[in-house]
Design an enzyme around this catalytic site. Structure first.
Site, PDB file in Angstrom:
ATOM      1  CG  ASP A  21      10.608 -26.015  -3.619  1.00 12.79           C
ATOM      2  OD1 ASP A  21       9.860 -25.029  -3.550  1.00 12.79           O
ATOM      3  OD2 ASP A  21      10.931 -26.563  -4.686  1.00 12.79           O
ATOM      4  CD  GLU A  32       7.534 -24.450 -10.519  1.00 13.73           C
ATOM      5  OE1 GLU A  32       6.535 -24.536  -9.778  1.00 13.73           O
ATOM      6  OE2 GLU A  32       8.619 -24.011 -10.126  1.00 13.73           O
ATOM      7  N   GLY A  79       0.929  -3.543   6.826  1.00 13.40           N
ATOM      8  CA  GLY A  79       0.044  -3.382   5.673  1.00 13.40           C
ATOM      9  C   GLY A  79      -1.362  -3.910   5.837  1.00 13.40           C
TER      10      GLY A  79
HETATM   11  P1  ADP Z   1      -0.362  -0.569   8.466  1.00 17.63           P
HETATM   12  O1  ADP Z   1      -0.439   0.696   9.219  1.00 17.63           O
HETATM   13  O2  ADP Z   1      -1.097  -1.706   9.104  1.00 17.63           O
HETATM   14  O3  ADP Z   1       1.033  -0.981   8.078  1.00 17.63           O
HETATM   15  P2  ADP Z   1      -1.733   0.956   6.491  1.00 17.63           P
HETATM   16  O4  ADP Z   1      -2.928   1.345   7.254  1.00 17.63           O
HETATM   17  O5  ADP Z   1      -0.667   1.978   6.360  1.00 17.63           O
HETATM   18  O6  ADP Z   1      -1.118  -0.374   7.084  1.00 17.63           O
HETATM   19  O7  ADP Z   1      -2.195   0.444   5.075  1.00 17.63           O
HETATM   20  C1  ADP Z   1      -1.500   0.761   3.902  1.00 17.63           C
HETATM   21  C2  ADP Z   1      -2.430   0.815   2.726  1.00 17.63           C
HETATM   22  O8  ADP Z   1      -2.981  -0.467   2.455  1.00 17.63           O
HETATM   23  C3  ADP Z   1      -3.615   1.707   2.963  1.00 17.63           C
HETATM   24  O9  ADP Z   1      -3.333   3.006   2.567  1.00 17.63           O
HETATM   25  C4  ADP Z   1      -4.704   1.076   2.109  1.00 17.63           C
HETATM   26  O10 ADP Z   1      -4.663   1.562   0.801  1.00 17.63           O
HETATM   27  C5  ADP Z   1      -4.325  -0.368   2.087  1.00 17.63           C
HETATM   28  N1  ADP Z   1      -5.108  -1.164   3.040  1.00 17.63           N
HETATM   29  C6  ADP Z   1      -4.603  -1.891   4.065  1.00 17.63           C
HETATM   30  N2  ADP Z   1      -5.573  -2.518   4.742  1.00 17.63           N
HETATM   31  C7  ADP Z   1      -6.742  -2.188   4.158  1.00 17.63           C
HETATM   32  C8  ADP Z   1      -8.105  -2.532   4.417  1.00 17.63           C
HETATM   33  N3  ADP Z   1      -8.448  -3.335   5.422  1.00 17.63           N
HETATM   34  N4  ADP Z   1      -9.046  -2.005   3.615  1.00 17.63           N
HETATM   35  C9  ADP Z   1      -8.708  -1.204   2.594  1.00 17.63           C
HETATM   36  N5  ADP Z   1      -7.444  -0.845   2.312  1.00 17.63           N
HETATM   37  C10 ADP Z   1      -6.446  -1.323   3.063  1.00 17.63           C
HETATM   38 ZN    ZN Z   2       9.955 -25.812  -6.244  1.00 21.17          ZN
END
Ligand code: ADP
Ligand code: ZN
Length: 608
Positions: free
Chosen positions: A504, A428, A209
């Protein structure tokens, strides 16, 4: 970008029929046309015909005599005899000597005419048909059987609304790294001229991601070249051998469309280290071998650049990462504070957002979130705004959705009993108070005791000030103390303990262990690595690299370390018992308090 499925070719049937027709022509029709009928006769008949001056043409070869009647309508042949005056007699009989009565076409020409030519013609027709079909992009649903082993790669054709570097926020280093590839794709000739060759493969390495796929698409978008995308797991299918043929097909297409980008997501699915284990995966190895072969097979300057993404770089086969293959590695890390802010802003452009939104604050709260999570946070905020009947996304929406994305939705109907609520409040506040009293710990941002769908009963959001790349031993110790603070408060106030501290405990143990086995922060082991991280981007599993005795020693030290911090936490809370009661009381009443409110109470200012 417009995604276009590659056209399927129901042409195999056509080729089958063509092959059958060619066979038919050659085996049945051709012999009938080609052979003039030559009658074999005995030598006596030849002699008598000579006597009767009935011979038209005659040809004497090394092993037979071929001749015709006077009208040259009938062809005969007979064996050769020792007959010295034959030539003279034939001459006298008025026969014409010919060198080639039966035109013998050369076997090469025959082959060419009867086999090669029809095949070429059929292929030409086939190609023409397929071209026609490709024009009708998208193609019909081709028969499944003919499509096995095709790569099914998604092709993103050039388009002006493609993804660009500006859409990918935060990853400045990665973008800089990839800019060179873009430059190359723009003008491969410039590189050929000087003799430089681009790396064939670039490995994008980072946690899930973080925008690896996006970056690959952006490279294609910036360079305005086609983009082939395929996931590693798609290669390994149910039929053995299919993976390899898919790789072959993918590269064939790519070479046709060069310059272009080939993107292989999750390359670790095929590129895991080979051998070593029992019952290796043959299919995967075949696919990997084919990939290696293809990468070696094309020259450095064909204009095909392969980008691959993985979050397990350590598990890749060394053959993949050696020079000439994926020899360039671009880290795509989790965004830092500035990066998070930029990513939020990029995604906020897609929604209607209130003017007063403080992106920096949101970014600060969402520490550790990936790009994908940040995108999700913005979207959740927009959904929340709609639910609440608003037209704009507000700061509150964003803040709430951070918790939604990180901790899950509020559990509206999970009602804590009064006693439970009290325990959670003290727990907490225990965390927060220990954190606040240790000068080095980050202050809390927000504390809530509203149960979440993730199972957390309460939630303390700590805030990092700026970016932190190094942590001192003291900071780590304080962090462990903070983690034990929840339990410490329970003990202090209620004299008993609950199950609420399991998370924790897990985190504190992990941290303490890392300090001893990996960061060299114990007195006895000095700078010796006792554990190695095997899976850096996915949870960070570790494997021990020491003797059993040392393990026992490590375990003892981990317990000692955590215990010491736990005692420290207890001490801090005992010393601040009044504040603990006061804060827990407020939290119990309000269910949520912000960091500012917390600090106000702590510093003796009257509660809001
Ligand atoms: P990965 O391939 O690294 O798992 P992706 O390129 O598929 O990640 O990213 C998934 C989504 O997360 C993208 O479609 C976008 O919407 C969002 N995203 C991730 N990184 C960025 C970034 N650096 N800038 C803007 N959007 C991002
Ligand atoms: Zn705790």
């Amino acid at each position: 970008m417009n995604e276009v499925n590659r056209p399927k070719k129901p042409l195999a049937l056509f080729y089958c029929i063509a092959a059958a027709v060619i066979l038919l022509i050659n085996l049945i029709v051709m012999p009938m046309i080609a052979e003039k009928e030559v009658e074999t006769v005995d030598y006596g008949k030849f002699m008598s015909m000579t006597e009767n001056k009935e011979i038209g043409l005659v040809e004497i070869t090394s092993n037979q005599i071929i001749f015709t009647n006077k009208d040259q309508t009938k062809f005969y042949k007979t064996g050769l005899m020792n007959d010295p005056n034959l030539t003279e007699r034939l001459y006298n009989a008025g026969a014409q000597f010919s060198s080639q009565i039966i035109e013998e076409t050369s076997p090469f020409l025959t082959l060419l005419l009867s086999w090669a030519l029809p095949i070429i013609v059929f292929i030409a027709i086939g190609q023409f048909m397929s071209r026609k079909m490709m024009d009708k992009a998208g193609g019909g649903p081709g028969s499944l059987m003919f499509n096995m082993g095709k790569s099914n790669a998604k092709v993103y054709v050039k388009s002006s609304d493609g993804i660009h570097f500006s859409d990918v926020a935060g990853e400045e280093e990665a973008k800089e790294n990839l800019a060179e590839i873009v430059e190359y794709l723009h003008d491969p000739a410039k590189y050929q001229e000087i003799g430089a060759s681009m790396p064939k493969g670039v490995l994008l390495v980072g946690p899930p991601g973080t925008g690896k796929t996006m970056l690959a698409k952006a490279v294609a978008g910036e360079a305005n070249v086609p983009f082939f995308s395929m996931s590693g797991s798609e290669f390994v299918e149910m039929f053995v051998g299919m993976g390899a043929s898919k790789v072959r097909d993918l590269f064939r297409q790519a070479k046709e469309k060069a310059p272009c980008i080939v993107f292989i997501d999750e390359i670790d699915a095929i590129g895991k280290k080979r051998g070593g284990q029992y019952g290796g995966n043959d299919e995967r190895e075949q696919t990997l071998n084919q990939l290696l072969t293809e990468m070696d097979g094309f020259e450095g300057n064909t204009g095909v650049v392969i980008l691959a993404a993985t979050n397990q770089p350590d598990s890749l086969d060394p053959a993949l990462t050696r020079p000439g293959r994926f020899d360039r590695r671009v880290p795509v890390e989790l965004p830092d504070l500035k990066g998070r802010e930029d990513i939020l802003k990029v995604h906020a452009k897609k929604v209607k957002i209130a003017e007063d939104v403080d992106f920096e604050k949101v970014a600060r709260m969402a520490s550790g979130a990936s790009g994908a999570e940040l995108a999700n946070i913005v979207n959740e905020a927009a959904l929340r705004a709609i639910r609440n009947g608003r037209k704009l996304v507000t700061q509150a929406d964003l803040e709430e959705s951070i918790e939604v994305v990180i901790a899950g939705y509020q559990k509206k109907n999970a009602i804590l009993t009064d006693a439970e609520k009290k325990i959670v409040a003290y727990h907490e506040i225990g965390h927060a108070l220990v954190a606040a009293m240790q000068t080095h710990s980050a202050p809390v941002q927000k504390i809530t005791i509203i149960p979440r769908t993730s199972g957390a009963l309460g939630y303390t959001m700590q805030v990092e000030e700026g970016n932190h790349y190094l942590m001192t031993k003291e900071e780590l110790e304080n962090k462990i103390a903070t983690l034990t603070g929840g339990r410490a408060a329970e003990e202090l106030i209620f004299g008993s303990v609950t199950t609420g501290a399991s998370n924790d405990i897990e985190q504190a143990t992990k941290l303490a262990r890392a300090m001893i086995t990996r960061y060299g922060m114990s007195d006895d082991f000095d700078m010796v690595a006792l554990e190695t991280v095997t899976n850096q981007y996915l949870g960070g599993d570790t494997s021990l690299a020491c003797s059993a005795e040392t393990q026992t020693e490590i375990d003892r030290k981990v317990v000692e370390l955590v215990k010491k911090q736990h005692e420290k936490a207890c001490q801090i809370l005992t010393e601040n018992r009044e504040k603990l009661d006061e804060l827990a009381g407020v939290l119990y009443e309000k269910e949520t308090i912000t960091g500012e409110e917390f600090m106000d109470i702590l510093n003796g200012n009257t509660a809001a």
